[in-house]
Design a protein around this motif. Structure first.
Motif, PDB file in Angstrom:
ATOM      1  N   ALA A 184       0.839  -1.205   0.000  1.00 15.04           N
ATOM      2  CA  ALA A 184       0.000   0.000   0.000  1.00 15.04           C
ATOM      3  C   ALA A 184       0.871   1.252   0.000  1.00 15.04           C
ATOM      4  O   ALA A 184       1.831   1.364   0.757  1.00 15.04           O
ATOM      5  CB  ALA A 184      -0.920  -0.007   1.218  1.00 15.04           C
ATOM      6  N   SER A 185       0.534   2.184  -0.867  1.00 17.05           N
ATOM      7  CA  SER A 185       1.364   3.375  -1.043  1.00 17.05           C
ATOM      8  C   SER A 185       0.748   4.598  -0.374  1.00 17.05           C
ATOM      9  O   SER A 185      -0.395   4.585   0.090  1.00 17.05           O
ATOM     10  CB  SER A 185       1.567   3.656  -2.534  1.00 17.05           C
ATOM     11  N   PHE A 186       1.499   5.665  -0.344  1.00 18.56           N
ATOM     12  CA  PHE A 186       1.077   6.912   0.292  1.00 18.56           C
ATOM     13  C   PHE A 186      -0.114   7.510  -0.458  1.00 18.56           C
ATOM     14  O   PHE A 186      -0.145   7.534  -1.692  1.00 18.56           O
ATOM     15  CB  PHE A 186       2.247   7.897   0.300  1.00 18.56           C
ATOM     16  N   ALA A 215      -6.295   5.321  -1.499  1.00 18.23           N
ATOM     17  CA  ALA A 215      -7.623   5.238  -0.890  1.00 18.23           C
ATOM     18  C   ALA A 215      -7.991   3.777  -0.661  1.00 18.23           C
ATOM     19  O   ALA A 215      -7.509   2.873  -1.338  1.00 18.23           O
ATOM     20  CB  ALA A 215      -8.655   5.900  -1.793  1.00 18.23           C
ATOM     21  N   GLY A 216      -8.855   3.529   0.321  1.00 21.09           N
ATOM     22  CA  GLY A 216      -9.294   2.166   0.599  1.00 21.09           C
ATOM     23  C   GLY A 216     -10.085   2.094   1.873  1.00 21.09           C
ATOM     24  O   GLY A 216     -10.069   3.008   2.718  1.00 21.09           O
ATOM     25  N   LYS A 217     -10.789   0.978   2.074  1.00 21.01           N
ATOM     26  CA  LYS A 217     -11.671   0.811   3.230  1.00 21.01           C
ATOM     27  C   LYS A 217     -10.902   0.587   4.527  1.00 21.01           C
ATOM     28  O   LYS A 217     -11.463   0.679   5.615  1.00 21.01           O
ATOM     29  CB  LYS A 217     -12.635  -0.356   2.987  1.00 21.01           C
ATOM     30  N   LEU A 218      -9.596   0.306   4.402  1.00 19.68           N
ATOM     31  CA  LEU A 218      -8.806   0.081   5.604  1.00 19.68           C
ATOM     32  C   LEU A 218      -8.460   1.382   6.332  1.00 19.68           C
ATOM     33  O   LEU A 218      -8.050   1.357   7.490  1.00 19.68           O
ATOM     34  CB  LEU A 218      -7.505  -0.659   5.250  1.00 19.68           C
ATOM     35  N   ASN A 243       2.314  -7.542  12.902  1.00 22.12           N
ATOM     36  CA  ASN A 243       0.977  -7.470  12.320  1.00 22.12           C
ATOM     37  C   ASN A 243      -0.011  -6.903  13.343  1.00 22.12           C
ATOM     38  O   ASN A 243      -1.184  -7.267  13.358  1.00 22.12           O
ATOM     39  CB  ASN A 243       0.544  -8.878  11.872  1.00 22.12           C
ATOM     40  N   THR A 244       0.505  -5.985  14.197  1.00 24.93           N
ATOM     41  CA  THR A 244      -0.336  -5.424  15.256  1.00 24.93           C
ATOM     42  C   THR A 244      -1.149  -4.242  14.737  1.00 24.93           C
ATOM     43  O   THR A 244      -0.788  -3.601  13.741  1.00 24.93           O
ATOM     44  CB  THR A 244       0.530  -4.959  16.438  1.00 24.93           C
ATOM     45  N   GLY A 245      -2.249  -3.948  15.430  1.00 22.82           N
ATOM     46  CA  GLY A 245      -3.101  -2.814  15.045  1.00 22.82           C
ATOM     47  C   GLY A 245      -3.989  -3.173  13.875  1.00 22.82           C
ATOM     48  O   GLY A 245      -4.347  -4.333  13.653  1.00 22.82           O
ATOM     49  N   ASN A 246      -4.374  -2.164  13.118  1.00 20.10           N
ATOM     50  CA  ASN A 246      -5.265  -2.346  11.971  1.00 20.10           C
ATOM     51  C   ASN A 246      -4.418  -2.788  10.770  1.00 20.10           C
ATOM     52  O   ASN A 246      -3.980  -1.981   9.960  1.00 20.10           O
ATOM     53  CB  ASN A 246      -6.001  -1.038  11.666  1.00 20.10           C
ATOM     54  N   SER A 247      -4.176  -4.097  10.667  1.00 23.11           N
ATOM     55  CA  SER A 247      -3.286  -4.638   9.644  1.00 23.11           C
ATOM     56  C   SER A 247      -3.900  -5.880   9.012  1.00 23.11           C
ATOM     57  O   SER A 247      -4.480  -6.726   9.712  1.00 23.11           O
ATOM     58  CB  SER A 247      -1.930  -4.990  10.276  1.00 23.11           C
ATOM     59  N   SER A 248      -3.778  -5.974   7.718  1.00 23.66           N
ATOM     60  CA  SER A 248      -4.332  -7.122   6.996  1.00 23.66           C
ATOM     61  C   SER A 248      -3.299  -8.221   6.768  1.00 23.66           C
ATOM     62  O   SER A 248      -3.579  -9.224   6.133  1.00 23.66           O
ATOM     63  CB  SER A 248      -4.888  -6.663   5.635  1.00 23.66           C
ATOM     64  N   GLY A 249      -2.105  -8.026   7.282  1.00 24.70           N
ATOM     65  CA  GLY A 249      -1.034  -9.007   7.119  1.00 24.70           C
ATOM     66  C   GLY A 249       0.274  -8.411   7.600  1.00 24.70           C
ATOM     67  O   GLY A 249       0.389  -7.192   7.815  1.00 24.70           O
TER      68      GLY A 249
END
Length: 230
Positions: free
Chosen positions: A105-107, A110-113, A194-200
């Motif tokens: 994911a780049s700077f 946009a996305g739902k995460l 992989n702590t916090g709001n992380s998908s991997g």
């Protein structure tokens, strides 16, 4: 009267002859003396020349030795300056925060995460990968809850750098530094996770103008401006 005159002439002639012979002898002696003097001068000159030449050679050798010594000193000074410049350049360099990564994911993506857009650059790496300081500085924030920036970041570290910028490292599985600690460029500060709001498992990396959330700039563009190729 005339007989007496005649009788005196032969004696006078003999006296004049003797004088002439004496004069001739004196002249010859003078000539011989002069010759001896000239020979003596020539001999003196012949002896003096080699000594003068030797002195000249010695002077030249001394001058050349001094010049060589000066050149060597100048060369050594130049090497020290070059070494100092190399060290300064190395000290001023930036490095990738992790090795053997893949950009995900780049700077500003946009996305739902994310509540708005992505605030940093993600480096996809396995959990437990060494995370290093991208540049030397002072740790100003560290800990869970995004080191105060919110639970989405998980465990995080923020470092202040001398050029007025800050770097942030998030989603860490372990933190190896404390607030107030000085760290060097490339020094390990944590392990990825992989702590916090992380998908991997990955490292979330930011470049900020302050220590807090909301001041991030494009980290990839920033690192590339420092000579890195991401």
């Amino acid at each position: 009267m005339s007989q007496r005159t005649k009788s005196r002439i032969p004696g006078t002639s003999r006296l004049r002859g003797r004088a002439a012979v004496l004069a001739l002898g004196l002249g010859a002696s003078a000539a011989v003396g002069a010759g001896v003097a000239v020979a003596a001068d020539a001999t003196s000159s012949a002896v003096a020349l080699p000594a003068s030449a030797a002195a000249s050679v010695q002077q030249q050798a001394t001058a050349q030795a001094k010049a060589a010594k000066a050149a060597q000193a100048k060369s050594e000074a130049a090497k020290k300056v070059a070494a100092g410049q190399t060290a300064a350049k190395t000290a001023a360099s930036w490095v990738d925060p992790v090795k053997k990564y893949k950009l995900s994911a780049s700077f500003a993506q946009a996305g739902k995460l994310w509540s708005s857009t992505h605030s940093g650059q993600d480096f996809a790496v396995p959990s437990g990968t060494a995370v290093v300081a991208a540049h030397g500085g002072t740790v100003v924030k560290t800990g869970g809850n995004g080191a105060g920036d919110g639970p989405a970041y998980g465990n995080a570290v923020v470092i202040r750098h001398s050029n007025g910028t800050y770097s942030q490292y998030a989603h860490l599985s372990r933190i190896d530094v404390r607030s107030g600690q000085t760290v060097g460029t490339g020094q390990r500060i944590a392990l990825s996770g992989n702590t916090g709001n992380s998908s991997g498992p990955h490292l979330h990396f930011e470049i900020r103008t302050t220590a807090d959330y909301g001041t991030a700039v494009d980290p990839v563009a920033f690192l590339r401006s420092k000579g890195l190729s991401l």
